[in-house]
Motif scaffolding. Structure first.
Motif, mmCIF file in Angstrom:
data_model
loop_
_atom_site.group_PDB
_atom_site.id
_atom_site.type_symbol
_atom_site.label_atom_id
_atom_site.label_comp_id
_atom_site.label_asym_id
_atom_site.label_seq_id
_atom_site.Cartn_x
_atom_site.Cartn_y
_atom_site.Cartn_z
ATOM 1 N N LEU A 1 -24.374 9.576 3.990
ATOM 2 C CA LEU A 1 -23.624 8.719 4.910
ATOM 3 C C LEU A 1 -23.980 9.013 6.362
ATOM 4 N N VAL A 2 -24.167 10.289 6.690
ATOM 5 C CA VAL A 2 -24.576 10.649 8.057
ATOM 6 C C VAL A 2 -25.942 10.039 8.359
ATOM 7 N N PHE A 3 -26.867 10.163 7.408
ATOM 8 C CA PHE A 3 -28.203 9.583 7.620
ATOM 9 C C PHE A 3 -28.112 8.068 7.768
ATOM 10 N N THR A 4 -27.305 7.440 6.935
ATOM 11 C CA THR A 4 -27.180 5.981 6.979
ATOM 12 C C THR A 4 -26.657 5.509 8.333
ATOM 13 N N GLU A 5 -25.696 6.245 8.882
ATOM 14 C CA GLU A 5 -25.180 5.877 10.207
ATOM 15 C C GLU A 5 -26.262 6.044 11.268
ATOM 16 N N GLY A 6 -27.132 7.032 11.097
ATOM 17 C CA GLY A 6 -28.241 7.192 12.028
ATOM 18 C C GLY A 6 -29.308 6.130 11.843
ATOM 19 N N TYR A 7 -29.546 5.726 10.603
ATOM 20 C CA TYR A 7 -30.580 4.731 10.297
ATOM 21 C C TYR A 7 -30.204 3.351 10.814
ATOM 22 N N ALA A 8 -28.939 2.980 10.681
ATOM 23 C CA ALA A 8 -28.460 1.675 11.158
ATOM 24 C C ALA A 8 -27.028 1.863 11.636
ATOM 25 N N ALA A 9 -26.870 2.119 12.921
ATOM 26 C CA ALA A 9 -25.550 2.432 13.479
ATOM 27 C C ALA A 9 -24.572 1.288 13.265
ATOM 28 N N THR A 10 -23.356 1.645 12.850
ATOM 29 C CA THR A 10 -22.366 0.603 12.586
ATOM 30 C C THR A 10 -21.763 0.033 13.859
ATOM 31 N N ALA A 11 -21.897 0.743 14.973
ATOM 32 C CA ALA A 11 -21.286 0.271 16.217
ATOM 33 C C ALA A 11 -22.092 0.788 17.399
ATOM 34 N N GLY A 12 -21.748 0.287 18.597
ATOM 35 C CA GLY A 12 -22.400 0.751 19.808
ATOM 36 C C GLY A 12 -23.571 -0.109 20.215
ATOM 37 N N ASP A 13 -24.373 0.410 21.152
ATOM 38 C CA ASP A 13 -25.494 -0.337 21.711
ATOM 39 C C ASP A 13 -26.842 0.114 21.168
ATOM 40 N N LEU A 14 -26.849 1.091 20.275
ATOM 41 C CA LEU A 14 -28.092 1.596 19.715
ATOM 42 C C LEU A 14 -28.257 1.090 18.282
ATOM 43 N N TRP A 15 -29.472 0.642 17.965
ATOM 44 C CA TRP A 15 -29.769 0.195 16.606
ATOM 45 C C TRP A 15 -29.961 1.394 15.687
ATOM 46 N N ILE A 16 -30.569 2.452 16.232
ATOM 47 C CA ILE A 16 -30.816 3.689 15.492
ATOM 48 C C ILE A 16 -30.211 4.850 16.269
ATOM 49 N N ARG A 17 -29.557 5.772 15.548
ATOM 50 C CA ARG A 17 -29.084 7.017 16.172
ATOM 51 C C ARG A 17 -29.884 8.163 15.577
ATOM 52 N N ARG A 18 -30.979 8.490 16.220
ATOM 53 C CA ARG A 18 -31.896 9.494 15.683
ATOM 54 C C ARG A 18 -31.249 10.867 15.580
ATOM 55 N N ASP A 19 -30.294 11.158 16.451
ATOM 56 C CA ASP A 19 -29.654 12.474 16.403
ATOM 57 C C ASP A 19 -28.976 12.680 15.057
ATOM 58 N N LEU A 20 -28.247 11.672 14.605
ATOM 59 C CA LEU A 20 -27.562 11.786 13.311
ATOM 60 C C LEU A 20 -28.556 11.818 12.155
ATOM 61 N N ALA A 21 -29.530 10.918 12.189
ATOM 62 C CA ALA A 21 -30.503 10.865 11.098
ATOM 63 C C ALA A 21 -31.302 12.162 11.010
#
Length: 411
Positions: A189-209
């Motif tokens: 789930l953490v990786f998935t949120e990094g791969y395609a962020a559910t909210a915000g202005d970033l499409w990818i959150r590399r820190d989480l992934a």
């Protein structure tokens, strides 16, 4: 200036929060207290950094402030037991410059949050909160549940761990089976949120992934004969290999059909193939993560979208749907069916999901249905579905993509 400091603090918290909380939990033996102390340190940073500037090692500063608050709290008590005196002396001997995050602490924190005394739902909510630093709103969107439900799960989980006096340590090998499924679920789930962020202005959150991938690699080193650990690692390696091609220079998403496959990380794809081969070599069959990894491998090794083995992907999704049925798996299978045999067959699947009222409140179903309707020439319906999906999407970048697709269908 204040806005810049607030953005800096937010960035530091997203990157360092898991290690800070993990370090404090190891020192105090209480996950709930550790998060409270970290939040208090964050408040102090918001008060002081606008005046003093951001410290050179911001994560160390936050950790030391939190440690000092713990010591002060213990010293204020009327009678300190020997355990607290020992902890206070240990913490007091550590200087800010000596602070080094111990990477295994984060994995230990995941194991504590996935303690068998907690329900699976509470395990996931607590870990996403204390390890990933996600807000309750973000977690609620990921899990498709109301925010108060997430808040209740997290509060109940902290109280349960405290009541059970759960030790802050990696469990003995005999205890792994009871926790491993929860640990894998949370890492994914953490990786998935990094791969395609559910909210915000970033499409990818590399820190989480990146953090999820790091945890997956550590876990695979600890239990190299667990096929689903290797399957999850392979899945994350395949998915992460496309990061450089998934975002344009301006931050906008680049969809799979438009990605420059020369930008895909070939060594990372090879690591994914090796991990999946190791899982298969154990001879215990493919579980849900290994099946998803096999699907990702089909994409990662294809020369183009048209060259992709879509019929094999349909079969893999059918197997996944039997092992781990979910509306999202069914929706992804419909997309694969549309690529293998055309949009009409896929529309039947998607319409059945819509009639069953699954994925209510999610943008996923109307976005897929809109694409399929456009392919069969039902343009007005397609545009309406895409606009509905855009209204439901909570990620700003994804919302922009959906609106642009709808605009192209305008009469």
């Amino acid at each position: 200036m204040a806005d810049d400091i607030h953005r800096t603090v937010d960035g530091v918290w997203r990157i360092e929060s898991a290690r800070i909380v993990a370090t404090l939990a190891r020192a105090t033996g209480d996950v709930g207290l550790a998060e409270d102390l970290a939040q208090e340190a964050l408040v102090e940073a918001l008060e002081k950094w606008p005046r003093t500037g951001v410290p050179r090692n911001a994560g160390a500063w936050l950790t030391m402030v939190a440690k000092r608050r713990a010591i002060d709290s213990w010293r204020r008590r009327a009678a300190l037991d020997e355990r607290h005196r020992l902890i206070a002396r240990t913490l007091a001997d550590t200087t800010e410059e000596e602070w080094e995050p111990i990477e295994d602490d984060v994995l230990r924190l995941v194991f504590i949050a996935c303690h068998p005394v907690l329900s699976r739902e509470s395990q996931i909510a607590l870990t996403l909160r204390v390890v990933s630093g996600l807000s309750t709103q973000e977690i609620a969107r990921m899990l498709l549940v109301p925010v108060p439900t997430v808040q209740a799960r997290i509060t109940r989980a902290k109280k349960t761990l405290a009541a059970a006096r759960a030790p802050f340590e990696t469990p003995e090998p005999a205890e792994w089976a009871a926790r491993l499924a929860g640990v894998l679920g949370v890492i994914y789930l953490v990786f998935t949120e990094g791969y395609a962020a559910t909210a915000g202005d970033l499409w990818i959150r590399r820190d989480l992934a990146s953090e999820a991938l790091r945890l997956g690699r550590v876990l695979a080193g600890l239990v190299p004969r667990e096929p689903e650990v290797l399957g999850l690692l392979a899945l994350m390696e395949f998915q992460a290999s496309r990061f450089s091609a998934r975002v344009a220079p301006d931050g906008s998403p680049v969809l799979l059909a438009d990605q420059d496959r020369m930008k895909w990380d070939r060594p990372q794809i090879l690591r994914g193939r090796v991990a999946l081969a190791r899982a298969d070599a154990l001879g215990r069959g493919r579980g849900p993560y290994a099946l998803q990894a096999a699907i990702a491998q089909c994409h990662a090794t294809a020369a183009s979208v048209d060259d992709t083995d879509w019929e094999r992907i349909v079969l893999l999704y059918e197997a996944l749907g039997r092992l781990a049925p979910s509306p999202v798996v069914a929706l992804n299978r419909a997309v694969a069916v549309s690529m293998a045999w055309g949009p009409d067959a896929a529309l039947e699947i998607v319409d059945a999901l819509a009639d069953a009222a699954v994925l209510q409140g999610s943008h996923l179903l109307p976005s897929v249905r809109g694409e399929l309707l456009a392919r069969v020439g039902r343009t007005a319906e397609a545009r309406a579905e895409l606009l509905t999906a855009a209204a439901l999407a909570t990620n700003a970048r994804e919302r922009t993509v959906l609106r642009a697709k709808a605009k192209r269908l305008a009469p």
